[in-house]
Design a protein around this motif. Sequence first.
Motif, PDB file in Angstrom:
ATOM      1  N   THR A 140     -38.157  40.037  52.390  1.00 33.47           N
ATOM      2  CA  THR A 140     -38.115  41.496  52.235  1.00 33.47           C
ATOM      3  C   THR A 140     -39.064  42.063  53.274  1.00 33.47           C
ATOM      4  O   THR A 140     -40.269  41.807  53.219  1.00 33.47           O
ATOM      5  CB  THR A 140     -38.568  41.918  50.826  1.00 33.47           C
ATOM      6  N   LEU A 141     -38.539  42.756  54.250  1.00 36.64           N
ATOM      7  CA  LEU A 141     -39.404  43.322  55.276  1.00 36.64           C
ATOM      8  C   LEU A 141     -38.873  44.642  55.807  1.00 36.64           C
ATOM      9  O   LEU A 141     -37.668  44.884  55.778  1.00 36.64           O
ATOM     10  CB  LEU A 141     -39.661  42.338  56.431  1.00 36.64           C
ATOM     11  N   VAL A 142     -39.823  45.468  56.230  1.00 38.12           N
ATOM     12  CA  VAL A 142     -39.463  46.714  56.902  1.00 38.12           C
ATOM     13  C   VAL A 142     -39.825  46.527  58.370  1.00 38.12           C
ATOM     14  O   VAL A 142     -40.929  46.092  58.703  1.00 38.12           O
ATOM     15  CB  VAL A 142     -40.214  47.917  56.297  1.00 38.12           C
ATOM     16  N   VAL A 143     -38.856  46.805  59.212  1.00 37.23           N
ATOM     17  CA  VAL A 143     -39.002  46.518  60.639  1.00 37.23           C
ATOM     18  C   VAL A 143     -38.698  47.771  61.452  1.00 37.23           C
ATOM     19  O   VAL A 143     -37.745  48.485  61.152  1.00 37.23           O
ATOM     20  CB  VAL A 143     -37.986  45.424  61.062  1.00 37.23           C
ATOM     21  N   ALA A 321     -32.795  22.730  63.951  1.00 35.67           N
ATOM     22  CA  ALA A 321     -32.841  23.813  62.970  1.00 35.67           C
ATOM     23  C   ALA A 321     -34.305  24.158  62.717  1.00 35.67           C
ATOM     24  O   ALA A 321     -35.189  23.321  62.865  1.00 35.67           O
ATOM     25  CB  ALA A 321     -32.175  23.369  61.683  1.00 35.67           C
ATOM     26  N   PHE A 322     -34.554  25.415  62.329  1.00 36.62           N
ATOM     27  CA  PHE A 322     -35.924  25.896  62.129  1.00 36.62           C
ATOM     28  C   PHE A 322     -36.030  26.560  60.758  1.00 36.62           C
ATOM     29  O   PHE A 322     -35.879  27.791  60.641  1.00 36.62           O
ATOM     30  CB  PHE A 322     -36.297  26.873  63.253  1.00 36.62           C
ATOM     31  N   PRO A 323     -36.285  25.739  59.711  1.00 31.62           N
ATOM     32  CA  PRO A 323     -36.237  26.258  58.337  1.00 31.62           C
ATOM     33  C   PRO A 323     -37.171  27.432  58.061  1.00 31.62           C
ATOM     34  O   PRO A 323     -36.863  28.279  57.239  1.00 31.62           O
ATOM     35  CB  PRO A 323     -36.624  25.042  57.495  1.00 31.62           C
ATOM     36  N   SER A 324     -38.342  27.500  58.745  1.00 30.06           N
ATOM     37  CA  SER A 324     -39.271  28.605  58.447  1.00 30.06           C
ATOM     38  C   SER A 324     -39.348  29.621  59.570  1.00 30.06           C
ATOM     39  O   SER A 324     -40.372  30.296  59.734  1.00 30.06           O
ATOM     40  CB  SER A 324     -40.682  28.080  58.182  1.00 30.06           C
ATOM     41  N   LEU A 325     -38.302  29.739  60.331  1.00 28.53           N
ATOM     42  CA  LEU A 325     -38.261  30.691  61.456  1.00 28.53           C
ATOM     43  C   LEU A 325     -38.605  32.107  60.991  1.00 28.53           C
ATOM     44  O   LEU A 325     -38.184  32.550  59.935  1.00 28.53           O
ATOM     45  CB  LEU A 325     -36.844  30.669  62.030  1.00 28.53           C
ATOM     46  N   LYS A 326     -39.407  32.809  61.813  1.00 29.30           N
ATOM     47  CA  LYS A 326     -39.761  34.212  61.516  1.00 29.30           C
ATOM     48  C   LYS A 326     -38.945  35.131  62.428  1.00 29.30           C
ATOM     49  O   LYS A 326     -38.398  34.683  63.436  1.00 29.30           O
ATOM     50  CB  LYS A 326     -41.242  34.442  61.810  1.00 29.30           C
ATOM     51  N   LEU A 327     -38.936  36.393  62.082  1.00 33.95           N
ATOM     52  CA  LEU A 327     -38.313  37.368  62.984  1.00 33.95           C
ATOM     53  C   LEU A 327     -39.191  37.452  64.227  1.00 33.95           C
ATOM     54  O   LEU A 327     -40.403  37.633  64.109  1.00 33.95           O
ATOM     55  CB  LEU A 327     -38.229  38.734  62.299  1.00 33.95           C
ATOM     56  N   PRO A 328     -38.617  37.279  65.421  1.00 28.78           N
ATOM     57  CA  PRO A 328     -39.459  37.365  66.617  1.00 28.78           C
ATOM     58  C   PRO A 328     -39.986  38.790  66.781  1.00 28.78           C
ATOM     59  O   PRO A 328     -39.213  39.735  66.681  1.00 28.78           O
ATOM     60  CB  PRO A 328     -38.506  37.003  67.756  1.00 28.78           C
ATOM     61  N   THR A 329     -41.290  38.942  66.986  1.00 29.20           N
ATOM     62  CA  THR A 329     -41.831  40.302  67.094  1.00 29.20           C
ATOM     63  C   THR A 329     -42.253  40.591  68.525  1.00 29.20           C
ATOM     64  O   THR A 329     -42.466  39.668  69.311  1.00 29.20           O
ATOM     65  CB  THR A 329     -43.017  40.500  66.131  1.00 29.20           C
ATOM     66  N   SER A 330     -42.350  41.867  68.847  1.00 28.53           N
ATOM     67  CA  SER A 330     -42.643  42.301  70.218  1.00 28.53           C
ATOM     68  C   SER A 330     -43.902  41.620  70.737  1.00 28.53           C
ATOM     69  O   SER A 330     -44.882  41.497  70.018  1.00 28.53           O
ATOM     70  CB  SER A 330     -42.860  43.805  70.247  1.00 28.53           C
ATOM     71  N   GLY A 331     -43.840  41.220  71.972  1.00 31.56           N
ATOM     72  CA  GLY A 331     -45.032  40.654  72.599  1.00 31.56           C
ATOM     73  C   GLY A 331     -45.159  39.163  72.371  1.00 31.56           C
ATOM     74  O   GLY A 331     -46.030  38.519  72.920  1.00 31.56           O
TER      75      GLY A 331
END
Length: 337
Positions: A140-143, A321-331
């Motif tokens: 659950t995230l606000v982006v 595969a990358f089970p704990s992949l995060k949303l790539p963030t700026s920078g």
Amino acid sequence: MRILGIETSCDETAAAVVDDGRFVASSVVSSQVDLHARFGGVVPEIASRAHVELVGPVVADALGEAGVELSGVDAVAACHGPGLAGALLVGVSAAKALALVADIPYVGVNHLEAHLYAAWLEEPELVPPLAVLIASGGHTLVVIVEDHGRYRVVGQTVDDAAGEAFDKVARFLGLGYPGGPAIDRLAREGAPDAIRFPRAMAGETDFSFSGLKTAVLHQVRRDPDASVADVAASFQAAVVDVLTRKLDAAADAIDARTLVVGGGVAANSALRASVDQLAADTGRAALIPPAELCTDNAAMIAATAWWRLRSDGPSPLDDGAFPSLKLPTSGTDTAAH
Ligand code: KG4
Ligand code: ZN
């Protein structure tokens, strides 16, 4: 450019053909809900085995419905994370094998980014900046989407994901699995203001749903004769209220013209109505893809792959595969896992 997408990160085996990242030629989703329902949740090993059996036929169906052969496809994409390791590997391996056979690029796609890109399937001309709420079973995230590939996470859950809260409360109320759709249906017969459940972390950008879940539990133990529909409606109202307010605050902060909602919980009728209302009240546009593009599907994978292929090129065939992949963030490096 025509891309075949494959999604196997959890309990849906899905394949889709999407043209130019925005136009769905076919989208096939085979749900394993029946296989997992009697366990009250997804059993990873059962999911992986079912994906192995289903991925071939589902890909064949997607190609068939789009009226193309593999030779008519320009790239193959698979969700490579986050998700269940064994489940992800099935889709990734299938996509890489197809890419090798057809001698076309393979693209590994981030599942969270894909929930976000479902918006472009609904509105091909969508232009950032956007305030986006992604609410699924695991996240659950606000982006803030500043531009394609440029994301700023401004709030996220510190404990349970919104969908996880729906699933746990539904199980506790005896409504079965998956819980979100069950609560959504039952809540229509209940009063959302019957019980005032807590709205945690008000005034902050992050979320917490674990206290709400416990509050529902205590409420039902205290008053076992209360209407289950009222409990469901009041719980749903609390989740929707929190999600809508955080999205509103994020949109305010960047003066976003457009609100976007994605992920399985975006299929929730009360959340959809609430975000539509927020948009109307604040003079913004609300973009909420149809429910079948909010819950897990492969059209969003193929759509994201088109944008990623243009900016980053293909993924190497030795990528896993990358089970704990995060949303790539700026920078940060989008390849960082
Ligand atoms: O995005 P998704 O299909 O899979 C993940 O990436 O996790 O989201 C699944 C979650 C589940 O927790 C499910 O209960 C919830 O989305 N969900 C809903 C509804 N439909 C699915 N939650 C509330 N209302 C719904 N109508
Ligand atoms: Zn998802």
